[in-house]
Design a protein around this motif. Structure first.
Motif, PDB file in Angstrom:
ATOM      1  N   ALA A   1      -9.510 -43.769  47.089  1.00 26.46           N
ATOM      2  CA  ALA A   1      -9.497 -45.232  47.039  1.00 26.46           C
ATOM      3  C   ALA A   1      -9.610 -45.853  48.429  1.00 26.46           C
ATOM      4  N   ASN A   2     -10.326 -46.963  48.489  1.00 26.83           N
ATOM      5  CA  ASN A   2     -10.417 -47.725  49.736  1.00 26.83           C
ATOM      6  C   ASN A   2      -9.212 -48.635  49.934  1.00 26.83           C
TER       7      ASN A   2
ATOM      8  N   LEU B   1      -1.155 -40.525  44.288  1.00 26.95           N
ATOM      9  CA  LEU B   1      -1.205 -41.029  45.661  1.00 26.95           C
ATOM     10  C   LEU B   1      -1.622 -39.996  46.705  1.00 26.95           C
ATOM     11  N   GLY B   2      -1.724 -38.749  46.310  1.00 27.67           N
ATOM     12  CA  GLY B   2      -2.031 -37.695  47.260  1.00 27.67           C
ATOM     13  C   GLY B   2      -3.429 -37.775  47.851  1.00 27.67           C
ATOM     14  N   LYS B   3      -3.588 -37.102  48.969  1.00 29.43           N
ATOM     15  CA  LYS B   3      -4.886 -37.073  49.656  1.00 29.43           C
ATOM     16  C   LYS B   3      -5.973 -36.496  48.760  1.00 29.43           C
ATOM     17  N   ASP B   4      -5.611 -35.516  47.936  1.00 24.71           N
ATOM     18  CA  ASP B   4      -6.570 -34.920  47.009  1.00 24.71           C
ATOM     19  C   ASP B   4      -6.518 -35.567  45.626  1.00 24.71           C
TER      20      ASP B   4
ATOM     21  N   LEU C   1      -7.621 -37.263  35.373  1.00 28.75           N
ATOM     22  CA  LEU C   1      -8.924 -37.314  34.710  1.00 28.75           C
ATOM     23  C   LEU C   1      -9.950 -38.084  35.539  1.00 28.75           C
ATOM     24  N   LEU C   2      -9.483 -38.950  36.431  1.00 28.11           N
ATOM     25  CA  LEU C   2     -10.385 -39.762  37.246  1.00 28.11           C
ATOM     26  C   LEU C   2     -10.648 -39.143  38.624  1.00 28.11           C
ATOM     27  N   LYS C   3     -10.207 -37.914  38.803  1.00 28.86           N
ATOM     28  CA  LYS C   3     -10.417 -37.235  40.078  1.00 28.86           C
ATOM     29  C   LYS C   3     -11.910 -37.141  40.368  1.00 28.86           C
ATOM     30  N   GLY C   4     -12.271 -37.490  41.571  1.00 31.85           N
ATOM     31  CA  GLY C   4     -13.668 -37.450  41.991  1.00 31.85           C
ATOM     32  C   GLY C   4     -14.387 -38.781  41.850  1.00 31.85           C
ATOM     33  N   MET C   5     -13.781 -39.754  41.205  1.00 34.54           N
ATOM     34  CA  MET C   5     -14.407 -41.061  41.026  1.00 34.54           C
ATOM     35  C   MET C   5     -14.285 -41.887  42.307  1.00 34.54           C
ATOM     36  N   ALA C   6     -15.317 -42.620  42.643  1.00 31.83           N
ATOM     37  CA  ALA C   6     -15.247 -43.554  43.768  1.00 31.83           C
ATOM     38  C   ALA C   6     -14.417 -44.755  43.311  1.00 31.83           C
TER      39      ALA C   6
END
Length: 154
Positions: A135-136, A126-129, A97-102
């Protein structure tokens, strides 16, 4: 409340790294070390991915261990509206649900749940996508870092 010396070492360890695995035994304060480290590093927003039954515990610990009042949001269902917050706490199942969040800091509690690199849960978290690619910093917490073979640690 004051950290013990080994917990202060854990905080320093996390603060000094973009990716880290904190694998202390159960009951030694991994949660508080991660919260104090994120607070010390001033790395917000934070996303905590954890098992669903401990989401409220994480929220409570943020209010105890953070030096400033932080706005937290516990995401309980797929219908929750994501609002502005310093800390988002979500289960493994709802992490997408948080996909795309900085994300400045991603904390993965019980990170051994993500040991299978082909599992959808691991890809979402944990995936690249997934969240890891957004995440930084990624800090993994577990008291069980290796189940059967060294590849589990990877």
């Amino acid at each position: 409340m004051k950290l013990r010396p080994y917990q202060e070492t854990g905080v320093d360890f996390l603060c000094a790294r973009k990716t880290a695995l904190l694998a202390d035994d159960m009951g030694l304060g991994k949660t508080m070390q991660a919260i104090v480290a994120a607070d010390t590093a001033d790395r917000y927003p934070i996303v905590v991915v954890c098992p669903s039954p401990v989401k409220d515990q994480w929220e409570g610990k943020f209010h105890v261990w953070s030096k400033d009042f932080l706005l937290t949001q516990v995401i309980r269902t797929g219908k929750d509206k994501i609002g502005p917050a310093h800390v988002y706490i979500v289960s493994f199942k709802l992490a997408k649900l948080l996909k795309g969040m900085a994300i400045e800091t991603l904390i993965v509690d019980e990170a051994h749940y993500c040991k299978n690199i082909e599992a959808q849960r691991t890809i979402d978290v944990l995936g690249k996508d997934g969240l890891g690619g957004q995440a930084n910093r990624i800090w993994a917490l577990t008291g069980t870092p290796i189940f059967n073979r060294p590849m589990d640690l990877y």
